[in-house]
Design a protein around this motif. Structure first.
Motif, PDB file in Angstrom:
ATOM      1  N   HIS A  11      -3.224   6.647   8.628  1.00 43.83           N
ATOM      2  CA  HIS A  11      -2.747   5.940   7.439  1.00 43.83           C
ATOM      3  C   HIS A  11      -3.443   6.475   6.182  1.00 43.83           C
ATOM      4  O   HIS A  11      -4.419   5.895   5.704  1.00 43.83           O
TER       5      HIS A  11
ATOM      6  N   ALA B   5      -6.280   5.059  -0.554  1.00 41.89           N
ATOM      7  CA  ALA B   5      -6.047   6.489  -0.787  1.00 41.89           C
ATOM      8  C   ALA B   5      -6.833   7.029  -1.962  1.00 41.89           C
ATOM      9  O   ALA B   5      -7.324   8.162  -1.937  1.00 41.89           O
ATOM     10  N   GLN B   6      -6.959   6.213  -2.998  1.00 45.96           N
ATOM     11  CA  GLN B   6      -7.632   6.703  -4.209  1.00 45.96           C
ATOM     12  C   GLN B   6      -9.101   7.025  -3.964  1.00 45.96           C
ATOM     13  O   GLN B   6      -9.713   7.755  -4.753  1.00 45.96           O
TER      14      GLN B   6
ATOM     15  N   LEU C 173      -1.087  13.162  -0.962  1.00 44.86           N
ATOM     16  CA  LEU C 173      -0.162  12.477  -1.865  1.00 44.86           C
ATOM     17  C   LEU C 173       0.197  13.358  -3.055  1.00 44.86           C
ATOM     18  O   LEU C 173       1.360  13.380  -3.491  1.00 44.86           O
TER      19      LEU C 173
ATOM     20  N   ALA D 232       1.010   4.063  -2.877  1.00 51.25           N
ATOM     21  CA  ALA D 232       0.806   5.479  -2.553  1.00 51.25           C
ATOM     22  C   ALA D 232       1.837   6.358  -3.247  1.00 51.25           C
ATOM     23  O   ALA D 232       1.525   7.457  -3.720  1.00 51.25           O
TER      24      ALA D 232
ATOM     25  N   SER E  21      -6.591  12.093   1.541  1.00 49.75           N
ATOM     26  CA  SER E  21      -5.385  11.328   1.241  1.00 49.75           C
ATOM     27  C   SER E  21      -4.800  11.727  -0.103  1.00 49.75           C
ATOM     28  O   SER E  21      -3.572  11.873  -0.253  1.00 49.75           O
TER      29      SER E  21
ATOM     30  N   THR F 204       7.443   4.577   6.050  1.00 53.87           N
ATOM     31  CA  THR F 204       6.225   3.794   6.158  1.00 53.87           C
ATOM     32  C   THR F 204       5.824   3.504   7.592  1.00 53.87           C
ATOM     33  O   THR F 204       6.639   3.547   8.515  1.00 53.87           O
TER      34      THR F 204
ATOM     35  N   LEU G 243       0.678   6.701  -6.714  1.00 58.55           N
ATOM     36  CA  LEU G 243      -0.447   7.640  -6.766  1.00 58.55           C
ATOM     37  C   LEU G 243       0.034   9.086  -6.679  1.00 58.55           C
ATOM     38  O   LEU G 243      -0.596   9.992  -7.235  1.00 58.55           O
TER      39      LEU G 243
ATOM     40  N   LYS H  10       0.821  -1.210   0.000  1.00 61.56           N
ATOM     41  CA  LYS H  10       0.000   0.000   0.000  1.00 61.56           C
ATOM     42  C   LYS H  10       0.857   1.264   0.000  1.00 61.56           C
ATOM     43  O   LYS H  10       0.440   2.293  -0.542  1.00 61.56           O
ATOM     44  N   TYR H  11       2.066   1.195   0.575  1.00 62.90           N
ATOM     45  CA  TYR H  11       2.954   2.363   0.567  1.00 62.90           C
ATOM     46  C   TYR H  11       3.586   2.558  -0.807  1.00 62.90           C
ATOM     47  O   TYR H  11       3.739   3.693  -1.273  1.00 62.90           O
TER      48      TYR H  11
ATOM     49  N   GLU I 186      -2.430   6.230   3.253  1.00 59.14           N
ATOM     50  CA  GLU I 186      -2.217   5.320   2.116  1.00 59.14           C
ATOM     51  C   GLU I 186      -3.327   4.279   1.984  1.00 59.14           C
ATOM     52  O   GLU I 186      -3.507   3.683   0.913  1.00 59.14           O
TER      53      GLU I 186
END
Length: 259
Positions: free
Chosen positions: A224, A229-230, A239, A38, A235, A70, A41, A34-35, A226
């Motif tokens: 968090h 995030a989308q 980002l 991110a 978030s 992270t 992203l 997930k990081y 991340e």
């Protein structure tokens, strides 16, 4: 802008420190997917760093346009802020501490864009001279900030509001005075390191975000962003702002190389 010009724009490189795990009988370096997602992203190229010797820190920073520290199941070892371990059942990662804690002051000195998440934010605070609460839930007046439930969906569900301090970097980025966040941590900032500014607090007063004085973009956040995030406008603002800072750094580095 033409397609030809657009393709010449340098893609910023973001370093992502790995954690350490033993899988079976062998040690591995691991970084949460997930990081890495991110960083992508944010419009940057993730470069996972397994670990580093002192001699490797500056060469790594020479490659970087930004750093994402992270989160992790592990905690920063409390010996780094002058305390003994309160709960020996909780995971530690001394191998990560050994290189990220000296690495952080060097990246701050270079003013590299930085996004530090959960353990990463705690790492940032400790590396610059701050301390941590080892068990927030055991302290009078504070809520239990650990994730609830058995599934990732429940643990990372919105848990509480954060209130943004006016006039800071976070307010500029998210453009909201308050918003809801997930909460998946037992440790948190106690004494804030010199040169750090509180950017947001939880309703119980716990520091949820802080910035580094003198840097264009350096944020530590206790939640968090991340996670999915989308699907989260706050978030994505975080980002994109981080990615923009990294892109500007990459463009300056690219221009210097062409001179």
């Amino acid at each position: 802008m033409s397609t030809a010009l657009a393709t010449t724009r340098p893609l910023p490189v973001v370093l992502v420190p790995a954690c350490n795990r033993v899988l079976g009988q062998h040690p591995f370096h691991v970084a949460g997917a997930k990081y890495v997602a991110a960083v992508r992203l944010a419009g940057a190229l993730p470069l996972v760093v397994p670990d580093a010797s002192v001699q490797e820190l500056d060469p790594l920073l020479d490659l970087a346009d930004g750093v994402l520290l992270t989160g992790s199941p592990s905690n920063v070892h409390p010996s780094h802020f002058g305390e003994a371990v309160h709960d020996a059942t909780l995971p530690l990662d001394p191998a990560r501490d050994a290189w990220t804690l000296p690495f952080i002051p060097r990246l701050v000195e270079r003013r590299l864009p930085l996004l530090a998440i959960c353990r990463g934010a705690q790492e940032l605070n400790v590396a610059l001279g701050g301390s941590l609460h080892q068990a927030v839930h055991a302290l009078p007046g504070y809520a239990d900030h650990r994730g609830q439930g058995e599934t990732a969906e429940s643990q990372y569900a919105p848990a509480h509001e954060v209130r943004v301090e006016p006039g800071g970097l976070l307010e500029t980025v998210v453009r909201d005075a308050a918003f809801r966040v997930n909460s998946v941590h037992g440790q948190a900032v106690n004494r804030l390191a010199p040169g750090l500014r509180v950017e947001a607090r939880a309703p119980d007063g716990l520091v949820e975000a802080f910035s580094v004085h003198g840097m264009d973009f350096a944020l530590g956040v206790q939640w968090h962003p991340e996670w999915r995030a989308q699907d989260n406008p706050v978030s994505m603002r975080l980002l994109r702002a981080f990615g923009l800072a990294c892109s500007e750094r990459a463009a300056r580095r690219h221009n210097r190389q062409e001179e």
